[in-house]
Design an enzyme around this catalytic site. Structure first.
Site, PDB file in Angstrom:
ATOM      1  N   TYR A   1     114.964 -27.398 146.440  1.00 33.93           N
ATOM      2  CA  TYR A   1     116.223 -26.775 146.703  1.00 33.93           C
ATOM      3  C   TYR A   1     117.097 -26.932 145.633  1.00 33.93           C
ATOM      4  O   TYR A   1     117.686 -25.987 145.117  1.00 33.93           O
ATOM      5  CB  TYR A   1     116.634 -26.978 147.868  1.00 33.93           C
TER       6      TYR A   1
ATOM      7  N   LYS B   1     118.896 -24.434 142.527  1.00 33.02           N
ATOM      8  CA  LYS B   1     120.294 -24.039 142.220  1.00 33.02           C
ATOM      9  C   LYS B   1     120.793 -24.487 140.891  1.00 33.02           C
ATOM     10  O   LYS B   1     121.548 -23.651 140.591  1.00 33.02           O
ATOM     11  CB  LYS B   1     120.960 -24.421 143.460  1.00 33.02           C
TER      12      LYS B   1
END
Length: 241
Positions: free
Chosen positions: A164, A168
């Site tokens: 994750y 980003k």
């Protein structure tokens, strides 16, 4: 406004719940027609009904950001309904499984990484590129990519989620790349960090509301023509990344 085309249209991906819904409602409240992008038909219809009950002009767009075909059809839907696109908010995102150390670097599950990147990065590219021709028809087009300070190489906040957080970081980088390419145009693109917000994404484990999280996205979606480009912002201003 006499001409229906005078009304600005915003597409928000993953807009059926959480921060996405709050962004849609916030943009609708200041006069945008809101295109609710979501995969799930029932949830999408429910979100449109809720927005309309608040007096917001809204319509649903079937949209799976991991599917080239779905994204292409979504662009046609927006074109046929609105004729152009003034704002694109790339909000759809997933955390990915973290079971059994799947997001610890030393035991990283590369299938989880691929799944997360397909939504959080490749999905943003798919949707952005499909919608750019419609955005170019607008007077002051804006693209907002919903990121996270977990992707900041400087801050390194939150739990260690190597799929994750990396997605980003990559999203922030692709945002900067779009800004470079679009520097000579009226299309302004930035990334936003909504903060740690109480949604099902976080197990509602935060005092911060979706509306508070949505505020920075709405600000970036309505920047003046001399606004910043290619940056990463939260409520406090520039986020180091």
């Amino acid at each position: 406004m006499d001409d229906v085309n005078d009304k600005k249209t915003a597409l928000v991906t993953g807009a059926n719940k959480g921060i996405g819904f709050a962004i849609a409602r916030g943009l609708g409240a200041i006069g945008f027609t809101v295109a609710v992008g979501a995969r799930d038909t029932a949830r999408r219809d429910e979100a449109v009904d809720r927005l309309r009950a608040d007096g917001i002009d809204a319509f649903g767009v079937a949209l799976d950001v991991t599917s080239d075909d779905s994204v292409a059809v979504a662009a046609k839907t927006v074109e046929q309904t609105a004729g152009r696109l003034d704002v694109l908010v790339n909000n759809a995102g997933i955390a990915g499984s973290s079971d059994g150390g799947a997001q610890n670097p030393s035991t990283l599950d590369l299938d989880v990484v691929r799944t997360v990147l397909d939504t959080n990065v490749f999905g943003v590219v798919r949707v952005t590129n499909a919608m750019l021709p419609l955005l170019r028809r607008a007077e002051s087009p804006r693209i907002v990519n919903i990121s996270s300070n977990m992707g900041s190489l400087t801050l390194q906040t939150g739990p260690q989620l190597a799929a994750y957080a990396t997605s980003k970081s990559m999203l922030n980088s692709i945002t900067a790349q779009y800004a470079r390419e679009l520097a000579g145009t009226n299309v302004i693109v930035n990334a936003a960090c909504p903060g740690y917000v109480a949604t099902d994404f976080t197990g509602f484990n935060s005092p911060r509301t979706p509306e508070q999280g949505a505020a920075i996205a709405i600000t970036l979606a309505t920047l003046p023509d001399d606004g910043p480009r290619g940056g990463f912002f939260d409520d406090g201003g520039v986020v180091p990344w």
